[in-house]
Design an enzyme around this catalytic site. Structure first.
Site, PDB file in Angstrom:
ATOM      1  CG  ASP A   1      -2.428   0.358   0.800  1.00  0.00           C
ATOM      2  OD1 ASP A   1      -2.266   1.867   0.795  1.00  0.00           O
ATOM      3  OD2 ASP A   1      -3.207  -0.069   0.805  1.00  0.00           O
TER       4      ASP A   1
ATOM      5  CG  HIS B   1      -5.270   4.038   0.540  1.00  0.00           C
ATOM      6  ND1 HIS B   1      -4.798   2.483   0.510  1.00  0.00           N
ATOM      7  CD2 HIS B   1      -6.408   3.867   0.342  1.00  0.00           C
ATOM      8  CE1 HIS B   1      -5.831   2.000  -0.091  1.00  0.00           C
ATOM      9  NE2 HIS B   1      -7.044   2.827  -0.313  1.00  0.00           N
TER      10      HIS B   1
ATOM     11  CB  SER C   1      -9.224   0.622  -0.166  1.00  0.00           C
ATOM     12  OG  SER C   1      -8.855   0.961  -1.448  1.00  0.00           O
TER      13      SER C   1
END
Length: 461
Positions: A172, A222, A386
């Site tokens: 990620d 994220h 996600s």
């Protein structure tokens, strides 16, 4: 954005048995100062590269799992084992050409050579394809527990606390290692991002994007949000769903500004290199909350991440990927690859989220709306597939830990079957066509694994 590629860079897979031994690996070039190779075969490949792209420099994208210390004196190209060769990761070349204008013609010409298995531009992949996070300092504890309760993670953790030797790889944007919820919860990670301003079109790169260090520091948020779902220590958030299982973060996506918002962006080579290294480190599960839509590819383009997905499955790694956030019936990669557990998102009531990408490849869904987790600073409330994927990755880690506790092998297909067969029904509301079998039930999955092991142990030989 998904149609962009890193200028003057392509990925080429040589057919089995045809890899030249003189080509250095990318790691040897970066860490040991070896020069990139100025030739590949001294024949048709080099002539086409010179004619259409000007001069070319080449490296092997991946290093062998067997290190030089383990087999001293053996060239890197000869240290790859059967799984690396057959999956193709041993044979992927990253090629840099001098001129980008002739790239489409060059790709078509290279595809005609018998020695070439597949070739593609080094495309850019972006994440999040999610709603912007709401950064907040105080948590709503009831709302934070709701998605965990929906998938029965507390009950699953009562059955299986997790095992530190079972490690989840998080590919990620990296993590905020010093976050209150993540401090001392993570294994040593690394960084494979290699971008520059010319690579990302009209986006503006921010932070560290040179790929020259081993620190997976998150500059987007994220990856930290995914890490909180998996491994939060319970200081403010509910404890991470993976329990005592380990978590290794790898920064495969750098940070860029798009419309004033930070997004993660990385080249396919960055992502695949990080994935290969995670696999060789022995992770049991990999969470992949990124994707490239099939609509961004032309008819003859290879599907992104194909070799590294094959390699992971050959090594027994459980692969979990977000299905996408288009709300359409379409295929994102890596989620759509065979053997990958593609995860969609549901609302608080268990009905499919309007943004969740659908398709026959989607295995199941997990909560993906207003998930409380880690932010770059403090906490964040996030939405998107996600953040549904890490719930399934956590369940996979607990399944792997439970199987090991019972000395039972768990392969990727069996794990997927167990997750799919143990789901809870979708909530009433939106149609669930293309959203998989139902909603994750982590406790039921562990119970079904026990049933399968018990049945196998008493079955006649």
């Amino acid at each position: 954005m998904n149609a962009l590629h890193a200028p003057r860079r392509l990925l080429l897979t040589i057919r089995l048995g045809e890899l030249p031994e003189h080509l250095p690996s990318l790691r040897e070039v970066r860490q040991e100062g070896q020069p990139m190779a100025a030739r590949i075969d001294g024949g048709p490949l080099d002539r086409l590269l010179a004619h259409h792209g000007g001069s070319a420099r080449t490296v092997r994208l991946h290093s062998a799992r067997i290190t030089r210390l383990q087999r001293p004196g053996v060239p890197g190209a000869r240290r790859f084992d059967d799984a690396e060769q057959l999956s193709g990761v041993a044979r992927v070349l990253r090629i840099e050409i001098a001129r980008d204008a002739g790239l489409p013609t060059l790709l078509r010409a290279l595809q005609q050579l018998p020695v070439v298995e597949r070739v593609q531009p080094d495309r850019l992949c972006a994440t999040p394809f999610d709603a912007p996070a709401r950064a907040l300092r105080e948590i709503d504890p009831v709302a934070a527990r709701r998605p965990r309760a929906m998938v029965r993670l507390p009950q699953a953790l009562a059955l299986q606390r997790g095992d530190p030797s079972v490690v989840v790889g998080l590919a990620d944007t990296g993590v905020v290692a010093g976050h209150l919820e993540l401090s001392r919860r993570l294994r040593r990670g690394f960084d494979t991002v290699d971008l520059d301003a010319a690579t990302v079109g009209d986006l503006t790169l921010v932070g560290d994007n040179t790929g020259r260090d081993e620190q997976p520091d998150d500059e987007v948020g994220h990856g930290s949000a995914c890490a909180g779902i998996l491994r939060a220590n319970g200081a403010g958030l509910p404890a991470g769903g993976a329990g005592l299982c380990g978590l290794t973060p790898v920064r495969v996506l750098g940070a860029a500004l798009q419309g004033g918002k930070r997004v993660g962006i990385g080249a396919l080579a960055n992502i695949d290199a990080g994935m290969k290294r995670l696999i060789d480190l022995g992770v049991r599960v990999i969470n992949m909350s990124f994707g490239t839509p099939e609509s961004a590819l032309v008819a003859d383009d290879p599907r992104p991440h194909e070799e590294v997905v094959r390699y992971a499955l050959a090594r027994g790694v459980l692969l979990v990927a977000a299905s996408g956030n288009s709300g359409l019936a379409e295929r994102y990669y890596p989620a759509a690859h065979e053997g990958v557990i593609a995860v969609g998102a549901v609302e608080d009531d268990g009905s499919p989220a309007s943004f969740s990408t659908r398709g026959a490849h989607v295995a199941l869904c997990a909560p993906g709306r207003d998930i409380w987790t880690c932010g770059l600073a403090g906490y964040a409330c996030v939405s998107g597939t996600s953040f549904a994927a890490p719930f399934v990755s956590a369940a996979c880690a607990l399944l792997a830990a439970h199987a090991e506790a019972r000395a039972w092998p768990l392969d990727p297909q069996s794990a997927r079957d167990i997750l799919v067969e143990s789901v809870r029904p979708f909530g009433a509301g939106r149609a669930s066509d293309g959203c998989g079998a139902g909603v994750l039930d982590a406790a039921a999955a562990l119970a079904l694994l026990d049933q399968r092991i018990d049945a196998a142990l008493v079955a006649p030989t």
